[in-house]
Design a protein around this motif. Sequence first.
Motif, PDB file in Angstrom:
ATOM      1  N   ILE A 192       0.840  -1.187   0.000  1.00 24.30           N
ATOM      2  CA  ILE A 192       0.000   0.000   0.000  1.00 24.30           C
ATOM      3  C   ILE A 192       0.880   1.245   0.000  1.00 24.30           C
ATOM      4  O   ILE A 192       1.942   1.278   0.627  1.00 24.30           O
ATOM      5  N   ASN A 193       0.411   2.268  -0.718  1.00 23.46           N
ATOM      6  CA  ASN A 193       1.082   3.565  -0.664  1.00 23.46           C
ATOM      7  C   ASN A 193       0.811   4.182   0.711  1.00 23.46           C
ATOM      8  O   ASN A 193      -0.325   4.509   1.046  1.00 23.46           O
ATOM      9  N   LEU A 194       1.872   4.329   1.491  1.00 21.53           N
ATOM     10  CA  LEU A 194       1.728   4.750   2.882  1.00 21.53           C
ATOM     11  C   LEU A 194       1.267   6.197   2.992  1.00 21.53           C
ATOM     12  O   LEU A 194       0.469   6.537   3.883  1.00 21.53           O
ATOM     13  N   PHE A 195       1.754   7.039   2.111  1.00 24.76           N
ATOM     14  CA  PHE A 195       1.379   8.457   2.168  1.00 24.76           C
ATOM     15  C   PHE A 195      -0.129   8.608   1.943  1.00 24.76           C
ATOM     16  O   PHE A 195      -0.793   9.378   2.650  1.00 24.76           O
ATOM     17  N   ASP A 196      -0.682   7.902   0.944  1.00 28.91           N
ATOM     18  CA  ASP A 196      -2.119   8.003   0.660  1.00 28.91           C
ATOM     19  C   ASP A 196      -2.941   7.532   1.853  1.00 28.91           C
ATOM     20  O   ASP A 196      -3.974   8.141   2.196  1.00 28.91           O
ATOM     21  N   LEU A 197      -2.511   6.438   2.487  1.00 33.00           N
ATOM     22  CA  LEU A 197      -3.249   5.915   3.632  1.00 33.00           C
ATOM     23  C   LEU A 197      -3.255   6.919   4.790  1.00 33.00           C
ATOM     24  O   LEU A 197      -4.310   7.206   5.379  1.00 33.00           O
ATOM     25  N   VAL A 198      -2.088   7.479   5.100  1.00 32.52           N
ATOM     26  CA  VAL A 198      -2.007   8.461   6.192  1.00 32.52           C
ATOM     27  C   VAL A 198      -2.817   9.703   5.849  1.00 32.52           C
ATOM     28  O   VAL A 198      -3.501  10.278   6.711  1.00 32.52           O
ATOM     29  N   TYR A 199      -2.760  10.106   4.608  1.00 38.20           N
ATOM     30  CA  TYR A 199      -3.505  11.303   4.178  1.00 38.20           C
ATOM     31  C   TYR A 199      -5.012  11.130   4.372  1.00 38.20           C
ATOM     32  O   TYR A 199      -5.701  12.061   4.805  1.00 38.20           O
ATOM     33  N   GLN A 200      -5.542   9.960   4.055  1.00 38.75           N
ATOM     34  CA  GLN A 200      -6.971   9.707   4.238  1.00 38.75           C
ATOM     35  C   GLN A 200      -7.373   9.769   5.711  1.00 38.75           C
ATOM     36  O   GLN A 200      -8.438  10.286   6.058  1.00 38.75           O
ATOM     37  N   VAL A 201      -6.498   9.257   6.585  1.00 41.91           N
ATOM     38  CA  VAL A 201      -6.780   9.336   8.020  1.00 41.91           C
ATOM     39  C   VAL A 201      -6.767  10.790   8.483  1.00 41.91           C
ATOM     40  O   VAL A 201      -7.648  11.236   9.231  1.00 41.91           O
ATOM     41  N   VAL A 202      -5.779  11.552   8.036  1.00 43.18           N
ATOM     42  CA  VAL A 202      -5.681  12.964   8.413  1.00 43.18           C
ATOM     43  C   VAL A 202      -6.894  13.737   7.905  1.00 43.18           C
ATOM     44  O   VAL A 202      -7.459  14.587   8.618  1.00 43.18           O
ATOM     45  N   LEU A 203      -7.303  13.450   6.665  1.00 48.48           N
ATOM     46  CA  LEU A 203      -8.459  14.134   6.071  1.00 48.48           C
ATOM     47  C   LEU A 203      -9.713  13.890   6.903  1.00 48.48           C
ATOM     48  O   LEU A 203     -10.527  14.799   7.116  1.00 48.48           O
ATOM     49  N   TYR A 204      -9.886  12.657   7.415  1.00 50.76           N
ATOM     50  CA  TYR A 204     -11.049  12.322   8.238  1.00 50.76           C
ATOM     51  C   TYR A 204     -11.053  13.175   9.508  1.00 50.76           C
ATOM     52  O   TYR A 204     -12.091  13.688   9.920  1.00 50.76           O
ATOM     53  N   PHE A 205      -9.876  13.315  10.138  1.00 51.87           N
ATOM     54  CA  PHE A 205      -9.798  14.089  11.381  1.00 51.87           C
ATOM     55  C   PHE A 205      -9.973  15.585  11.115  1.00 51.87           C
ATOM     56  O   PHE A 205     -10.583  16.295  11.911  1.00 51.87           O
ATOM     57  N   GLU A 206      -9.407  16.075  10.002  1.00 49.64           N
ATOM     58  CA  GLU A 206      -9.503  17.501   9.707  1.00 49.64           C
ATOM     59  C   GLU A 206     -10.947  17.936   9.521  1.00 49.64           C
ATOM     60  O   GLU A 206     -11.327  19.053   9.920  1.00 49.64           O
ATOM     61  N   ARG A 207     -11.772  17.080   8.948  1.00 51.23           N
ATOM     62  CA  ARG A 207     -13.174  17.433   8.739  1.00 51.23           C
ATOM     63  C   ARG A 207     -13.935  17.524  10.061  1.00 51.23           C
ATOM     64  O   ARG A 207     -14.976  18.159  10.138  1.00 51.23           O
ATOM     65  N   ARG A 208     -13.398  16.862  11.106  1.00 52.19           N
ATOM     66  CA  ARG A 208     -14.104  16.836  12.378  1.00 52.19           C
ATOM     67  C   ARG A 208     -13.413  17.641  13.472  1.00 52.19           C
ATOM     68  O   ARG A 208     -13.896  17.698  14.598  1.00 52.19           O
ATOM     69  N   LEU A 209     -12.270  18.260  13.156  1.00 52.69           N
ATOM     70  CA  LEU A 209     -11.572  19.089  14.140  1.00 52.69           C
ATOM     71  C   LEU A 209     -12.404  20.274  14.626  1.00 52.69           C
ATOM     72  O   LEU A 209     -12.350  20.619  15.813  1.00 52.69           O
ATOM     73  N   PRO A 210     -13.178  20.960  13.738  1.00 60.46           N
ATOM     74  CA  PRO A 210     -13.969  22.085  14.237  1.00 60.46           C
ATOM     75  C   PRO A 210     -14.933  21.700  15.361  1.00 60.46           C
ATOM     76  O   PRO A 210     -15.248  22.526  16.216  1.00 60.46           O
ATOM     77  N   GLN A 211     -15.395  20.438  15.377  1.00 58.42           N
ATOM     78  CA  GLN A 211     -16.336  20.010  16.422  1.00 58.42           C
ATOM     79  C   GLN A 211     -15.653  19.935  17.782  1.00 58.42           C
ATOM     80  O   GLN A 211     -16.322  19.979  18.821  1.00 58.42           O
ATOM     81  N   THR A 212     -14.315  19.800  17.821  1.00 60.64           N
ATOM     82  CA  THR A 212     -13.593  19.682  19.088  1.00 60.64           C
ATOM     83  C   THR A 212     -13.339  21.037  19.736  1.00 60.64           C
ATOM     84  O   THR A 212     -12.972  21.104  20.913  1.00 60.64           O
ATOM     85  N   GLY A 213     -13.510  22.111  18.969  1.00 58.65           N
ATOM     86  CA  GLY A 213     -13.262  23.445  19.520  1.00 58.65           C
ATOM     87  C   GLY A 213     -11.796  23.813  19.544  1.00 58.65           C
ATOM     88  O   GLY A 213     -11.424  24.841  20.116  1.00 58.65           O
ATOM     89  N   LYS A 214     -10.939  22.992  18.945  1.00 58.28           N
ATOM     90  CA  LYS A 214      -9.507  23.273  18.905  1.00 58.28           C
ATOM     91  C   LYS A 214      -9.096  23.670  17.486  1.00 58.28           C
ATOM     92  O   LYS A 214      -9.642  23.174  16.506  1.00 58.28           O
ATOM     93  N   LYS A 215      -8.100  24.535  17.421  1.00 54.82           N
ATOM     94  CA  LYS A 215      -7.530  24.912  16.136  1.00 54.82           C
ATOM     95  C   LYS A 215      -6.163  24.259  16.029  1.00 54.82           C
ATOM     96  O   LYS A 215      -5.155  24.800  16.484  1.00 54.82           O
ATOM     97  N   VAL A 216      -6.161  23.063  15.454  1.00 54.15           N
ATOM     98  CA  VAL A 216      -4.937  22.284  15.349  1.00 54.15           C
ATOM     99  C   VAL A 216      -4.622  22.044  13.881  1.00 54.15           C
ATOM    100  O   VAL A 216      -5.494  21.596  13.112  1.00 54.15           O
ATOM    101  N   SER A 217      -3.407  22.359  13.497  1.00 52.20           N
ATOM    102  CA  SER A 217      -2.981  22.096  12.119  1.00 52.20           C
ATOM    103  C   SER A 217      -2.280  20.744  12.059  1.00 52.20           C
ATOM    104  O   SER A 217      -1.461  20.421  12.921  1.00 52.20           O
ATOM    105  N   ILE A 218      -2.635  19.960  11.047  1.00 52.71           N
ATOM    106  CA  ILE A 218      -2.016  18.643  10.847  1.00 52.71           C
ATOM    107  C   ILE A 218      -1.262  18.680   9.523  1.00 52.71           C
ATOM    108  O   ILE A 218      -1.860  18.898   8.466  1.00 52.71           O
ATOM    109  N   GLU A 219       0.036  18.477   9.582  1.00 48.89           N
ATOM    110  CA  GLU A 219       0.880  18.530   8.393  1.00 48.89           C
ATOM    111  C   GLU A 219       1.506  17.159   8.117  1.00 48.89           C
ATOM    112  O   GLU A 219       1.956  16.483   9.042  1.00 48.89           O
ATOM    113  N   ILE A 220       1.531  16.786   6.820  1.00 50.27           N
ATOM    114  CA  ILE A 220       2.183  15.547   6.397  1.00 50.27           C
ATOM    115  C   ILE A 220       3.324  15.918   5.475  1.00 50.27           C
ATOM    116  O   ILE A 220       3.164  16.723   4.546  1.00 50.27           O
TER     117      ILE A 220
END
Length: 402
Positions: free
Chosen positions: A257-285
């Motif tokens: 498996i392409n590792l970058f694509d897999l990690v990116y999909q996980v990060v994308l899932y969290f980024e869409r739900r970060l606003p619900q946590t009330g935190k402003k956190v940047s996730i960089e790959i």
Amino acid sequence: MKFNKRTTPLNIKLTLLVIAILIAVSTFLYTSDLVRRLQERDRRIVELYAESYNYIINSNTDNIDLTFIFENIIQKIDFPLILTDANDQVNFRNNNGGIRNIDIDTNLTLEQKSALIQKKIKELAEINPPIPITIGKDIVLNKIYYGDSALITRLRYYPFLQIIFAITFILIAYMGFSYLKKSEQSNIWVGMAKETAHQLGTPISSLMGWAEILKLYHDNPVKVIDAADEIESDLGRLNKIAHRFSKIGSFPELKKINLFDLVYQVVLYFERRLPQTGKKVSIEISGDKNVSVNINPDLFEWVIENLIKNALDAIGRKEGKLEILLLDLETTVDIEVADNGKGIDKKFRRDIFRPGYSTKKRGWGLGLSLSKRIVEEYHHGRIFLKNSAVDVGTTFRISLKK
């Protein structure tokens, strides 16, 4: 080498039992050899005593100094010894040190002493055959009965005492380990139930939110399509969760498996739900985008999610930063997950992968424990704490063989 999970514990128990038996037998044989050597030494002393006595009796000289015999032979006897006549009788009035290391009450009558000695002679005869003192070749003048010293007696019982103590220790240790194992299993089952609820909670809550949006904007095609896409995403998430739990306990299939694509999909899932946590956190790959490695995507996503969730929880302030770095090394592919959170105290670093350990009030301490098992047992890699500093941040590293 592969082991059958059902037979391995039995093989270990049998191996330990065989080792215990070998130790017990070796101890018994070694102690028996010591006892035999000490008995031979005692017998040589008795034979020397008998020869000295025989020399005195058969000597034609009347002026024989018995001091040497009493000081160098008789006084050094440390085991029970009785010198009798040819008929196994003892002359208490003129015994000349013929009774050694046998307690006799001085208040007893002559008949009582005689009865006691006769009983003791029978006991000594069962231990060792008597050594005769003869005149010439055939006439028996005296007999020497002797037993084992206190040291030999203790050595005889030493192996049995050792085995009893060993069995007692093993039983106590076994009961203690069984209790700890049951307690740990109980905590793991409870933790797994909580982890399941936690895993299902996020997509279920999201689905409920999208259901409300559909009710409110049912006449808005754009909102309906967006909601439908997110619902599909959350349903896929639920399907992944089901696959993950079904793979625990069995060896999953690994795919390149392409590792970058897999990690990116996980990060994308969290980024869409970060606003619900009330935190402003940047996730960089960052790192190599083309690196591929043999992994099970469902389980390995779980590892990345656990590390990201722990990092987000560690960022106590409203703003934070999370960095994921992919390294294509010579023999391994490494992933580093670093945050600028509260860090981990040195005294707790050895426990972070232990099942049940958690610093969070609502945590059950299974995230890192499951991640360690997934990485090391299923993917034959390593996961470890690279560095951490209190109020500075933490970095975890995963290392996978190419």
